[in-house]
Design a protein around this motif. Structure first.
Motif, PDB file in Angstrom:
ATOM      1  N   SER A   1       0.849  -1.188   0.000  1.00 40.88           N
ATOM      2  CA  SER A   1       0.000   0.000   0.000  1.00 40.88           C
ATOM      3  C   SER A   1       0.883   1.236   0.000  1.00 40.88           C
ATOM      4  CB  SER A   1      -0.899   0.032   1.240  1.00 40.88           C
ATOM      5  OG  SER A   1      -1.808  -1.030   1.203  1.00 40.88           O
TER       6      SER A   1
ATOM      7  N   GLN B   1      -6.935  13.486 -11.983  1.00 42.88           N
ATOM      8  CA  GLN B   1      -8.141  12.668 -11.810  1.00 42.88           C
ATOM      9  C   GLN B   1      -8.068  11.405 -12.664  1.00 42.88           C
ATOM     10  OE1 GLN B   1     -11.630  15.134 -12.306  1.00 42.88           O
ATOM     11  NE2 GLN B   1     -10.730  16.764 -11.065  1.00 42.88           N
TER      12      GLN B   1
ATOM     13  N   ILE C   1      -3.901  10.413  -1.689  1.00 44.92           N
ATOM     14  CA  ILE C   1      -4.366   9.299  -2.506  1.00 44.92           C
ATOM     15  C   ILE C   1      -3.797   8.014  -1.914  1.00 44.92           C
ATOM     16  CG2 ILE C   1      -4.365   8.264  -4.815  1.00 44.92           C
ATOM     17  CD1 ILE C   1      -3.493  11.072  -5.859  1.00 44.92           C
TER      18      ILE C   1
ATOM     19  N   ILE D   1      -5.719   8.893 -10.970  1.00 43.56           N
ATOM     20  CA  ILE D   1      -6.390   8.252  -9.837  1.00 43.56           C
ATOM     21  C   ILE D   1      -7.330   7.155 -10.342  1.00 43.56           C
ATOM     22  CG2 ILE D   1      -8.060   8.615  -7.966  1.00 43.56           C
ATOM     23  CD1 ILE D   1      -6.812  11.491  -7.723  1.00 43.56           C
ATOM     24  N   LYS D   2      -8.106   7.469 -11.348  1.00 48.54           N
ATOM     25  CA  LYS D   2      -9.070   6.505 -11.889  1.00 48.54           C
ATOM     26  C   LYS D   2      -8.367   5.329 -12.569  1.00 48.54           C
ATOM     27  CE  LYS D   2     -13.208   6.403 -14.768  1.00 48.54           C
ATOM     28  NZ  LYS D   2     -14.118   7.199 -15.585  1.00 48.54           N
TER      29      LYS D   2
ATOM     30  N   LYS E   1      -3.159   3.913  -2.678  1.00 52.86           N
ATOM     31  CA  LYS E   1      -3.057   2.926  -3.748  1.00 52.86           C
ATOM     32  C   LYS E   1      -2.565   1.611  -3.155  1.00 52.86           C
ATOM     33  CE  LYS E   1      -2.186   1.004  -7.831  1.00 52.86           C
ATOM     34  NZ  LYS E   1      -3.237   0.176  -8.332  1.00 52.86           N
TER      35      LYS E   1
ATOM     36  N   ASN F   1      -6.891   2.696 -10.214  1.00 57.36           N
ATOM     37  CA  ASN F   1      -7.798   2.113  -9.214  1.00 57.36           C
ATOM     38  C   ASN F   1      -7.406   2.520  -7.795  1.00 57.36           C
ATOM     39  OD1 ASN F   1      -9.384   0.666 -11.119  1.00 57.36           O
ATOM     40  ND2 ASN F   1      -7.754  -0.850 -11.259  1.00 57.36           N
ATOM     41  N   SER F   2      -7.063   3.789  -7.647  1.00 58.51           N
ATOM     42  CA  SER F   2      -6.705   4.308  -6.336  1.00 58.51           C
ATOM     43  C   SER F   2      -7.862   5.155  -5.815  1.00 58.51           C
ATOM     44  CB  SER F   2      -5.407   5.111  -6.426  1.00 58.51           C
ATOM     45  OG  SER F   2      -5.514   6.120  -7.388  1.00 58.51           O
ATOM     46  N   GLN F   3      -7.713   5.630  -4.601  1.00 60.52           N
ATOM     47  CA  GLN F   3      -8.793   6.416  -4.018  1.00 60.52           C
ATOM     48  C   GLN F   3      -8.258   7.597  -3.235  1.00 60.52           C
ATOM     49  OE1 GLN F   3     -10.748   3.371  -1.816  1.00 60.52           O
ATOM     50  NE2 GLN F   3      -9.276   3.352  -0.171  1.00 60.52           N
ATOM     51  N   ILE F   4      -9.069   8.627  -3.179  1.00 59.93           N
ATOM     52  CA  ILE F   4      -8.734   9.805  -2.384  1.00 59.93           C
ATOM     53  C   ILE F   4      -9.218   9.522  -0.968  1.00 59.93           C
ATOM     54  CG2 ILE F   4      -9.170  12.260  -2.029  1.00 59.93           C
ATOM     55  CD1 ILE F   4      -9.603  12.446  -5.101  1.00 59.93           C
ATOM     56  N   VAL F   5      -8.297   9.596   0.001  1.00 54.55           N
ATOM     57  CA  VAL F   5      -8.675   9.294   1.380  1.00 54.55           C
ATOM     58  C   VAL F   5      -8.956  10.537   2.215  1.00 54.55           C
ATOM     59  CG1 VAL F   5      -7.608   7.024   1.481  1.00 54.55           C
ATOM     60  CG2 VAL F   5      -6.252   9.008   2.075  1.00 54.55           C
ATOM     61  N   THR F   6      -8.410  11.672   1.790  1.00 52.38           N
ATOM     62  CA  THR F   6      -8.722  12.916   2.494  1.00 52.38           C
ATOM     63  C   THR F   6      -8.413  14.104   1.586  1.00 52.38           C
ATOM     64  OG1 THR F   6      -8.471  14.132   4.587  1.00 52.38           O
ATOM     65  CG2 THR F   6      -6.471  13.276   3.606  1.00 52.38           C
TER      66      THR F   6
END
Length: 176
Positions: free
Chosen positions: A89, A106, A126, A109-110, A128, A113-118
């Protein structure tokens, strides 16, 4: 023998100083630990060390034998990458204006396959998860935009085959 990646799994009691002794085994042989993770295992009261090294099978076999000589170690195993399912991670801290001003961020990120956590006023983070090369690729994609902070975890892994550690421990406790 050719060098390759190995994941060493060490099941042990959770005692002070064991990590130092285990790392000393690698130090004496001039083998770098590429990744290290210690966590609770599937067995109550037993810790699992996950250690990644790049060496020959002969050396990893010898190292595992030395690790097993440690009093607190219950059992140690080694596996190739093909024999395990593994992940790492990572967290990337990026300037928040880029999230809205740079469409490419953006997309990165897409696509990863990651995500924004804050999201804060001056930065966003981000997360991952994936294989080391996937995290490296995302790092390289984000690098031109400026990474404020970056951190990667050690490898976590499970074997594809059934681990016989639970049966081994049951036998051990029945003998006592």
């Amino acid at each position: 023998m050719e060098k390759q990646w190995f994941t060493i799994s060490v099941y042990s009691e959770n005692n002070v100083g064991l990590l130092n002794r285990i790392s000393g085994i690698f130090l004496k042989r001039h083998i770098n630990i590429e990744s290290l993770n210690v966590s609770k295992s599937e067995i109550d009261g037993v810790s699992k060390f996950t250690i990644v090294v790049h060496t020959t099978e002969k050396w990893v076999h010898n190292i595992v034998g030395q690790i097993e000589k440690q009093i607190e170690v219950i059992k140690a195993f080694y596996h190739t990458d093909d024999e395990t399912i593994y992940q790492e991670s990572a967290l990337f801290k990026i300037e928040s204006a880029l999230l809205f001003d740079e469409r490419q961020i953006q997309n990165i990120i897409k696509e990863n396959n990651s995500q924004i956590v804050t999201v804060a006023s001056d930065f966003f983070v981000i997360a991952k998860s994936g294989r080391r090369n996937e995290i490296n690729e995302m790092y390289e994609a984000l690098k031109p935009f400026g990474i404020m902070q970056f951190v990667r975890s050690g490898r976590i892994s499970v074997t594809k085959d059934v681990m016989q550690i639970t049966a081994l421990l049951n036998e051990f406790t029945e003998q006592e």
